[in-house]
Design a protein around this motif. Structure first.
Motif, PDB file in Angstrom:
ATOM      1  N   UNK A 145     -12.237 -17.121  19.421  1.00  0.00           N
ATOM      2  CA  UNK A 145     -13.698 -17.084  19.603  1.00  0.00           C
ATOM      3  C   UNK A 145     -14.403 -17.989  18.587  1.00  0.00           C
ATOM      4  N   UNK A 146     -13.925 -17.963  17.348  1.00  0.00           N
ATOM      5  CA  UNK A 146     -14.544 -18.797  16.297  1.00  0.00           C
ATOM      6  C   UNK A 146     -14.304 -20.284  16.579  1.00  0.00           C
ATOM      7  N   UNK A 147     -13.098 -20.617  17.068  1.00  0.00           N
ATOM      8  CA  UNK A 147     -12.803 -22.020  17.406  1.00  0.00           C
ATOM      9  C   UNK A 147     -13.719 -22.480  18.553  1.00  0.00           C
ATOM     10  N   UNK A 148     -13.888 -21.627  19.556  1.00  0.00           N
ATOM     11  CA  UNK A 148     -14.785 -21.961  20.678  1.00  0.00           C
ATOM     12  C   UNK A 148     -16.222 -22.147  20.185  1.00  0.00           C
ATOM     13  N   UNK A 149     -16.629 -21.276  19.282  1.00  0.00           N
ATOM     14  CA  UNK A 149     -17.982 -21.391  18.715  1.00  0.00           C
ATOM     15  C   UNK A 149     -18.146 -22.727  17.999  1.00  0.00           C
ATOM     16  N   UNK A 150     -17.138 -23.090  17.185  1.00  0.00           N
ATOM     17  CA  UNK A 150     -17.208 -24.355  16.435  1.00  0.00           C
ATOM     18  C   UNK A 150     -17.333 -25.520  17.414  1.00  0.00           C
TER      19      UNK A 150
ATOM     20  N   UNK B 217     -16.895 -39.764  22.191  1.00  0.00           N
ATOM     21  CA  UNK B 217     -17.263 -38.361  22.461  1.00  0.00           C
ATOM     22  C   UNK B 217     -16.085 -37.392  22.416  1.00  0.00           C
ATOM     23  N   UNK B 218     -14.865 -37.924  22.301  1.00  0.00           N
ATOM     24  CA  UNK B 218     -13.703 -37.026  22.231  1.00  0.00           C
ATOM     25  C   UNK B 218     -13.837 -36.080  21.041  1.00  0.00           C
ATOM     26  N   UNK B 219     -13.449 -34.837  21.261  1.00  0.00           N
ATOM     27  CA  UNK B 219     -13.577 -33.826  20.193  1.00  0.00           C
ATOM     28  C   UNK B 219     -12.569 -32.712  20.475  1.00  0.00           C
ATOM     29  N   UNK B 220     -11.666 -32.495  19.565  1.00  0.00           N
ATOM     30  CA  UNK B 220     -10.655 -31.444  19.754  1.00  0.00           C
ATOM     31  C   UNK B 220     -10.406 -30.669  18.467  1.00  0.00           C
ATOM     32  N   UNK B 221     -10.048 -29.418  18.626  1.00  0.00           N
ATOM     33  CA  UNK B 221      -9.762 -28.553  17.466  1.00  0.00           C
ATOM     34  C   UNK B 221      -8.486 -27.757  17.786  1.00  0.00           C
TER      35      UNK B 221
ATOM     36  N   UNK C 226      -3.967 -22.168  18.791  1.00  0.00           N
ATOM     37  CA  UNK C 226      -5.318 -21.859  19.300  1.00  0.00           C
ATOM     38  C   UNK C 226      -6.062 -23.185  19.364  1.00  0.00           C
ATOM     39  N   UNK C 227      -6.707 -23.464  20.501  1.00  0.00           N
ATOM     40  CA  UNK C 227      -7.307 -24.791  20.641  1.00  0.00           C
ATOM     41  C   UNK C 227      -8.617 -24.764  21.399  1.00  0.00           C
ATOM     42  N   UNK C 228      -9.380 -25.830  21.240  1.00  0.00           N
ATOM     43  CA  UNK C 228     -10.582 -26.062  22.057  1.00  0.00           C
ATOM     44  C   UNK C 228     -10.809 -27.566  22.169  1.00  0.00           C
ATOM     45  N   UNK C 229     -11.321 -28.008  23.309  1.00  0.00           N
ATOM     46  CA  UNK C 229     -11.697 -29.411  23.482  1.00  0.00           C
ATOM     47  C   UNK C 229     -10.558 -30.308  23.918  1.00  0.00           C
ATOM     48  N   UNK C 230     -10.669 -31.594  23.526  1.00  0.00           N
ATOM     49  CA  UNK C 230      -9.745 -32.635  24.007  1.00  0.00           C
ATOM     50  C   UNK C 230      -8.459 -32.628  23.179  1.00  0.00           C
ATOM     51  N   UNK C 231      -7.710 -31.553  23.311  1.00  0.00           N
ATOM     52  CA  UNK C 231      -6.538 -31.417  22.447  1.00  0.00           C
ATOM     53  C   UNK C 231      -5.317 -32.173  22.973  1.00  0.00           C
ATOM     54  N   UNK C 232      -5.426 -32.719  24.178  1.00  0.00           N
ATOM     55  CA  UNK C 232      -4.299 -33.507  24.713  1.00  0.00           C
ATOM     56  C   UNK C 232      -4.417 -34.974  24.302  1.00  0.00           C
TER      57      UNK C 232
ATOM     58  N   UNK D 286     -14.986 -23.043  10.740  1.00  0.00           N
ATOM     59  CA  UNK D 286     -13.897 -22.091  11.021  1.00  0.00           C
ATOM     60  C   UNK D 286     -13.428 -21.421   9.728  1.00  0.00           C
ATOM     61  N   UNK D 287     -13.261 -22.223   8.680  1.00  0.00           N
ATOM     62  CA  UNK D 287     -12.755 -21.632   7.426  1.00  0.00           C
ATOM     63  C   UNK D 287     -13.775 -20.659   6.833  1.00  0.00           C
ATOM     64  N   UNK D 288     -15.054 -20.994   6.958  1.00  0.00           N
ATOM     65  CA  UNK D 288     -16.073 -20.083   6.413  1.00  0.00           C
ATOM     66  C   UNK D 288     -16.157 -18.791   7.230  1.00  0.00           C
ATOM     67  N   UNK D 289     -16.088 -18.923   8.546  1.00  0.00           N
ATOM     68  CA  UNK D 289     -16.141 -17.724   9.399  1.00  0.00           C
ATOM     69  C   UNK D 289     -14.946 -16.807   9.151  1.00  0.00           C
TER      70      UNK D 289
END
Ligand code: GLN
Length: 344
Positions: free
Chosen positions: A37-42, A67-71, A81-87, A327-330
């Motif tokens: 959830x925190x990764x999605x929020x970020x 515009x690419x952005x992945x976490x 755990x991932x979100x965005x353009x992780x491929x 993410x680290x702060x959350x």
């Protein structure tokens, strides 16, 4: 008799709850649903942040879709755990410096690293020539270009080709997957790296280049052009977090004894002339690359990697910094906070 049964039941229930709590606990977070959830929020928070610009001193990097952005987060027990353009596969660039340092530290020992390369932040841009003139060791530290080219020149190997082969194999073992050279990036950088060649020759003049300067720069340029996804980058970071054991393959790829020294240099020098502020904000050892990647290591727990091509003036990805800091702060992870590391 009755009392004993009740006591037994109580102990059973208690231990079941503890086991269950342990299973549900991620090594980087109190609860892994919360982590996702925190990764999605970020991702959502910074998705539309278009500050900064991709590196353009390497022509091929200027062509990357900005515009690419992945976490990605990888834990020491191999959860992803991932979100965005992780491929998307981007060039590792300066993050490679950490892993070549690990190889050379393994070969020559910690003392040689201090004597030959140093561990002092330069406080100057990553490709500074002024820093070479000012620093006692000339190379400053292994995470600026001068120090990294010197590190690569120290690597054992019969030829440049043998060194490069070992580098690619070692990075792949750290990622737990086969990595490859991004040929277009390599050719583009090799055709435009006069400044790095000048740095290598200047180091040679000062007697701190340990191989042919031209060959050392070529191997260094190749290592910077290794392609990587955020998941692979997080796995490389998680290998450092896990005492040198890759969380996917279980293979011990580096000596655990050297990891505190590697992380210490990452903390003081990994974000270049922004390292002090980064440490103040996150308390996490990290390394950036002009390809847009950043990896932050949470010792004993895992690693957070992010990628976004737009950079700030120091050459650090703006959205990757923001995502990792958020993410680290959350999650309240900071190596200087006694509540966050080693205390569950
Ligand atoms: N290959 C790049 C260079 O030598 C790496 C720099 C970086 O990522 N900061 O300039």
């Amino acid at each position: 008799m009755m009392k004993k049964t009740y006591l037994g039941l109580l102990v059973f229930c208690l231990s079941f709850t503890l086991v269950e709590a342990q299973v549900e606990k991620s090594p980087v977070a109190p609860d892994y649903n919360k982590l996702q959830q925190i990764i999605d929020e970020a991702y959502k928070l910074f998705e539309n942040d278009s500050a900064g610009a991709p590196a353009d001193y390497i022509p091929e990097l200027a062509r990357v879709e900005p515009d690419l952005f992945g976490i990605s987060v990888v834990t020491v027990d191999g959860r992803v755990f991932s979100a965005g353009h992780v491929e998307h596969c981007f060039s590792i660039q300066s993050i490679s410096k950490v892993f070549t340092l690990a190889m050379v530290m393994e070969q020559l020992g910690q003392q040689a690293i201090l004597e030959k390369l140093g561990a002092e932040p330069t406080g100057l841009p990553f490709n500074s020539v002024t820093a070479i003139e000012q620093q006692a060791t000339r190379v400053g530290n292994p995470l600026v270009n001068a120090g990294a080219i010197a590190t690569t020149s120290l690597l054992e190997g019969k030829s440049a080709a043998a060194k490069w082969k070992n580098i690619l194999a070692f990075y792949s073992a750290c990622a737990g997957e086969e990595l490859e050279l991004l040929k277009d990036i390599y050719e583009s950088e090799a055709a435009t790296n006069a400044r790095n060649q000048a740095i290598a020759r200047l180091l040679d003049a000062y007697g701190v280049m340990y191989d042919d300067p031209e060959k050392a720069v070529d191997v260094y340029t190749r290592q910077c052009s290794v392609g990587i996804t955020t998941k692979q980058l997080a796995a490389m970071g998680a290998t450092l977090a896990a005492g040198g054991i890759n969380p996917f393959t279980g293979v011990e790829v580096m000596n655990a004894e050297n990891i505190p020294q590697i992380l210490s240099i990452m903390l003081s020098c990994g974000m270049y002339d922004y390292s002090g502020t980064w440490s103040y904000l996150t308390g996490l050892p990290a390394k950036s690359g002009v390809g847009g990647g950043i990896v932050a290591v949470v010792p004993g727990k895992g690693a957070i990697a992010a990628f976004s091509p737009r950079l700030d003036g120091a050459g650090n990805s703006i959205r990757a910094q923001k995502a990792i800091a958020y993410i680290s702060q959350q999650l309240n992870i900071n190596i200087f906070d006694p509540q966050s590391v080693g205390v569950e």
